[in-house]
Design a protein around this motif. Structure first.
Motif, PDB file in Angstrom:
ATOM      1  N   PRO A 108      46.349   4.923 -44.159  1.00  0.00           N
ATOM      2  CA  PRO A 108      44.955   4.444 -44.231  1.00  0.00           C
ATOM      3  C   PRO A 108      44.690   3.269 -43.294  1.00  0.00           C
ATOM      4  CG  PRO A 108      45.720   4.987 -46.424  1.00  0.00           C
ATOM      5  CD  PRO A 108      46.928   5.113 -45.520  1.00  0.00           C
ATOM      6  N   ASP A 109      45.684   2.394 -43.096  1.00  0.00           N
ATOM      7  CA  ASP A 109      45.502   1.272 -42.161  1.00  0.00           C
ATOM      8  C   ASP A 109      45.261   1.783 -40.745  1.00  0.00           C
ATOM      9  OD1 ASP A 109      45.734  -0.684 -44.059  1.00  0.00           O
ATOM     10  OD2 ASP A 109      47.885  -1.015 -43.737  1.00  0.00           O
ATOM     11  N   ASP A 110      45.939   2.866 -40.370  1.00  0.00           N
ATOM     12  CA  ASP A 110      45.722   3.442 -39.047  1.00  0.00           C
ATOM     13  C   ASP A 110      44.285   3.934 -38.898  1.00  0.00           C
ATOM     14  OD1 ASP A 110      48.387   3.075 -38.223  1.00  0.00           O
ATOM     15  OD2 ASP A 110      49.014   4.944 -39.190  1.00  0.00           O
ATOM     16  N   ILE A 111      43.755   4.536 -39.947  1.00  0.00           N
ATOM     17  CA  ILE A 111      42.377   5.026 -39.908  1.00  0.00           C
ATOM     18  C   ILE A 111      41.405   3.859 -39.744  1.00  0.00           C
ATOM     19  CG2 ILE A 111      40.584   6.272 -41.162  1.00  0.00           C
ATOM     20  CD1 ILE A 111      42.886   8.029 -40.246  1.00  0.00           C
ATOM     21  N   MET A 112      41.640   2.771 -40.480  1.00  0.00           N
ATOM     22  CA  MET A 112      40.756   1.611 -40.394  1.00  0.00           C
ATOM     23  C   MET A 112      40.793   0.982 -39.002  1.00  0.00           C
ATOM     24  SD  MET A 112      41.011  -0.235 -44.146  1.00  0.00           S
ATOM     25  CE  MET A 112      42.769  -0.013 -44.431  1.00  0.00           C
ATOM     26  N   GLN A 113      41.969   0.984 -38.393  1.00  0.00           N
ATOM     27  CA  GLN A 113      42.075   0.432 -37.044  1.00  0.00           C
ATOM     28  C   GLN A 113      41.436   1.352 -36.009  1.00  0.00           C
ATOM     29  OE1 GLN A 113      46.080  -0.867 -36.003  1.00  0.00           O
ATOM     30  NE2 GLN A 113      46.487  -1.435 -38.130  1.00  0.00           N
ATOM     31  N   ALA A 114      41.486   2.646 -36.264  1.00  0.00           N
ATOM     32  CA  ALA A 114      40.934   3.609 -35.302  1.00  0.00           C
ATOM     33  C   ALA A 114      39.413   3.651 -35.345  1.00  0.00           C
ATOM     34  CB  ALA A 114      41.489   5.004 -35.588  1.00  0.00           C
ATOM     35  N   PHE A 115      38.815   3.275 -36.506  1.00  0.00           N
ATOM     36  CA  PHE A 115      37.367   3.343 -36.664  1.00  0.00           C
ATOM     37  C   PHE A 115      36.804   2.003 -37.144  1.00  0.00           C
ATOM     38  CE2 PHE A 115      38.999   7.634 -37.303  1.00  0.00           C
ATOM     39  CZ  PHE A 115      38.247   8.338 -36.360  1.00  0.00           C
ATOM     40  N   PRO A 116      36.937   0.960 -36.328  1.00  0.00           N
ATOM     41  CA  PRO A 116      36.413  -0.349 -36.737  1.00  0.00           C
ATOM     42  C   PRO A 116      34.893  -0.311 -36.856  1.00  0.00           C
ATOM     43  CG  PRO A 116      37.024  -0.359 -34.414  1.00  0.00           C
ATOM     44  CD  PRO A 116      37.517   0.940 -34.974  1.00  0.00           C
ATOM     45  N   GLY A 117      34.383  -0.913 -37.928  1.00  0.00           N
ATOM     46  CA  GLY A 117      32.947  -0.964 -38.111  1.00  0.00           C
ATOM     47  C   GLY A 117      32.328   0.302 -38.686  1.00  0.00           C
ATOM     48  N   VAL A 118      33.166   1.320 -38.962  1.00  0.00           N
ATOM     49  CA  VAL A 118      32.674   2.584 -39.511  1.00  0.00           C
ATOM     50  C   VAL A 118      32.895   2.597 -41.022  1.00  0.00           C
ATOM     51  CG1 VAL A 118      32.940   5.092 -39.504  1.00  0.00           C
ATOM     52  CG2 VAL A 118      33.145   3.805 -37.361  1.00  0.00           C
ATOM     53  N   SER A 119      31.873   2.986 -41.771  1.00  0.00           N
ATOM     54  CA  SER A 119      31.993   3.044 -43.228  1.00  0.00           C
ATOM     55  C   SER A 119      32.657   4.359 -43.647  1.00  0.00           C
ATOM     56  CB  SER A 119      30.613   2.947 -43.884  1.00  0.00           C
ATOM     57  OG  SER A 119      30.009   1.711 -43.600  1.00  0.00           O
ATOM     58  N   PHE A 120      33.589   4.273 -44.562  1.00  0.00           N
ATOM     59  CA  PHE A 120      34.219   5.465 -45.117  1.00  0.00           C
ATOM     60  C   PHE A 120      34.967   5.081 -46.387  1.00  0.00           C
ATOM     61  CE2 PHE A 120      37.074   3.807 -41.809  1.00  0.00           C
ATOM     62  CZ  PHE A 120      38.238   3.592 -42.512  1.00  0.00           C
ATOM     63  N   ALA A 121      35.310   6.094 -47.168  1.00  0.00           N
ATOM     64  CA  ALA A 121      36.100   5.888 -48.381  1.00  0.00           C
ATOM     65  C   ALA A 121      37.416   6.638 -48.238  1.00  0.00           C
ATOM     66  CB  ALA A 121      35.343   6.391 -49.610  1.00  0.00           C
ATOM     67  N   ILE A 122      38.459   6.106 -48.837  1.00  0.00           N
ATOM     68  CA  ILE A 122      39.778   6.739 -48.798  1.00  0.00           C
ATOM     69  C   ILE A 122      40.330   6.814 -50.220  1.00  0.00           C
ATOM     70  CG2 ILE A 122      42.194   6.459 -48.097  1.00  0.00           C
ATOM     71  CD1 ILE A 122      41.282   5.304 -45.491  1.00  0.00           C
ATOM     72  N   HIS A 123      40.890   7.953 -50.563  1.00  0.00           N
ATOM     73  CA  HIS A 123      41.651   8.023 -51.812  1.00  0.00           C
ATOM     74  C   HIS A 123      42.874   8.908 -51.584  1.00  0.00           C
ATOM     75  CE1 HIS A 123      40.790  12.161 -53.290  1.00  0.00           C
ATOM     76  NE2 HIS A 123      39.654  12.027 -52.635  1.00  0.00           N
ATOM     77  N   TYR A 124      43.930   8.615 -52.310  1.00  0.00           N
ATOM     78  CA  TYR A 124      45.187   9.328 -52.120  1.00  0.00           C
ATOM     79  C   TYR A 124      45.167  10.696 -52.796  1.00  0.00           C
ATOM     80  CZ  TYR A 124      47.303   5.151 -50.152  1.00  0.00           C
ATOM     81  OH  TYR A 124      47.595   4.080 -49.343  1.00  0.00           O
ATOM     82  N   SER A 125      45.863  11.637 -52.183  1.00  0.00           N
ATOM     83  CA  SER A 125      46.022  12.965 -52.752  1.00  0.00           C
ATOM     84  C   SER A 125      46.939  12.891 -53.962  1.00  0.00           C
ATOM     85  CB  SER A 125      46.618  13.906 -51.694  1.00  0.00           C
ATOM     86  OG  SER A 125      47.149  15.059 -52.282  1.00  0.00           O
ATOM     87  N   ARG A 126      46.840  13.886 -54.842  1.00  0.00           N
ATOM     88  CA  ARG A 126      47.751  13.903 -55.990  1.00  0.00           C
ATOM     89  C   ARG A 126      49.190  14.179 -55.551  1.00  0.00           C
ATOM     90  NH1 ARG A 126      44.520  18.469 -56.826  1.00  0.00           N
ATOM     91  NH2 ARG A 126      45.545  20.483 -56.604  1.00  0.00           N
ATOM     92  N   TYR A 127      49.368  14.630 -54.311  1.00  0.00           N
ATOM     93  CA  TYR A 127      50.718  14.845 -53.781  1.00  0.00           C
ATOM     94  C   TYR A 127      51.165  13.685 -52.886  1.00  0.00           C
ATOM     95  CZ  TYR A 127      50.704  19.633 -55.502  1.00  0.00           C
ATOM     96  OH  TYR A 127      50.671  20.742 -56.307  1.00  0.00           O
ATOM     97  N   ASN A 128      50.457  12.564 -52.940  1.00  0.00           N
ATOM     98  CA  ASN A 128      50.827  11.414 -52.137  1.00  0.00           C
ATOM     99  C   ASN A 128      52.238  10.942 -52.480  1.00  0.00           C
ATOM    100  OD1 ASN A 128      50.392   9.062 -50.392  1.00  0.00           O
ATOM    101  ND2 ASN A 128      50.325   7.897 -52.307  1.00  0.00           N
ATOM    102  N   ASN A 129      53.066  10.804 -51.442  1.00  0.00           N
ATOM    103  CA  ASN A 129      54.453  10.357 -51.592  1.00  0.00           C
ATOM    104  C   ASN A 129      55.233  11.177 -52.617  1.00  0.00           C
ATOM    105  OD1 ASN A 129      54.446   8.288 -49.644  1.00  0.00           O
ATOM    106  ND2 ASN A 129      53.428   6.895 -51.060  1.00  0.00           N
ATOM    107  N   ARG A 130      54.934  12.497 -52.653  1.00  0.00           N
ATOM    108  CA  ARG A 130      55.690  13.427 -53.494  1.00  0.00           C
ATOM    109  C   ARG A 130      56.161  14.592 -52.639  1.00  0.00           C
ATOM    110  NH1 ARG A 130      51.902  15.262 -58.228  1.00  0.00           N
ATOM    111  NH2 ARG A 130      53.682  16.694 -58.510  1.00  0.00           N
TER     112      ARG A 130
END
Length: 238
Positions: free
Chosen positions: A77-99
């Motif tokens: 998610p940090d990479d996404i925030m750095q790639a799109f500075p000033g852009v509004s968006f929401a992030i949530h983890y998948s149920r398979y996150n780190n599984r």
């Protein structure tokens, strides 16, 4: 602010009903909406189908990090925030996150939801996903010009070079995800079309049907995982 529509079930790949409307205003409203399966568009009679598409004000982007087995290549998610500075968006983890999933090592898996102007043409959603790549390209071009300027003036440019490499990897990942998503949608539509044409219930094993639609079956200690060629996986308790 954007709108998503949730189901009454969770983890059911065969579900097509999404009757509950959620207007996402903050973290709490997002958490309430994603506790069940959801879609980012409104459909006639709340039934998800290409022909039933009414409209959407949200562009979803999935990040499963299946493009590489090297953890250094995985997007966060940090990479996404750095790639799109000033852009509004929401992030949530998948149920398979780190599984672990389908025999692959655990890794970051998450969903990015971009608010967009309301559209009533499904083709516009696909065009908007292409715009995501265009935004990365614009950032790359600006960084490359800055790198040349710093190199000419003999200034340090290591950080800019690192960012260029990171954006190139992100662009490749986005391109691969879009192509994979298109193919998965096609396979799911093919499967739905095949099922809708059937006039009788299956009462016995059909080897031809299994070979056509099932990619693999994995037997674990506590469950059985059936992976369809559409990309959908179904877990059955053993």
């Amino acid at each position: 602010m954007f709108t998503i529509y949730s189901a009454d079930v969770t983890g059911n790949p065969g579900n097509c009903s999404y009757p509950h409307k959620h207007v996402i205003l903050d973290e709490d409203s997002l958490k309430a909406a994603i506790c069940h399966d959801y879609v980012c568009a409104e459909y006639k009679n709340s039934y998800r189908n290409g022909d039933n598409f009414i409209g959407s004000d949200c562009l979803p982007v999935d990040c499963d990090n299946d493009h590489s087995e090297n953890p250094n290549d995985w997007v966060t998610p940090d990479d996404i925030m750095q790639a799109f500075p000033g852009v509004s968006f929401a992030i949530h983890y998948s149920r398979y996150n780190n599984r672990e999933k389908n025999g692959k090592a655990a890794r970051p898996k998450f969903h990015v939801l971009f608010p967009i102007e309301y559209v009533s043409d499904a083709a516009v959603i696909r065009a908007s996903q292409a715009t995501t790549i265009d935004s990365i390209d614009e950032n790359l071009m600006a960084l490359q010009q800055e790198l040349i300027q710093k190199a000419n003036s003999k200034e340090d440019y290591d950080e800019i070079a690192d960012e260029i490499f990171r954006l190139r990897e992100l662009r490749q990942k986005t391109t691969v995800d879009t192509a994979a998503r298109d193919e998965q949608i096609k396979r799911i539509n093919d499967l739905q079309g095949y099922i809708s044409q059937q006039t009788a219930l299956l009462t016995e094993f059909d080897e031809a049907l299994v070979r056509r639609w099932i990619k693999q079956i994995t037997i674990w200690d506590d469950r059985i995982t059936v992976e369809l060629k559409s990309g959908v996986s179904i877990n059955v308790d053993a």
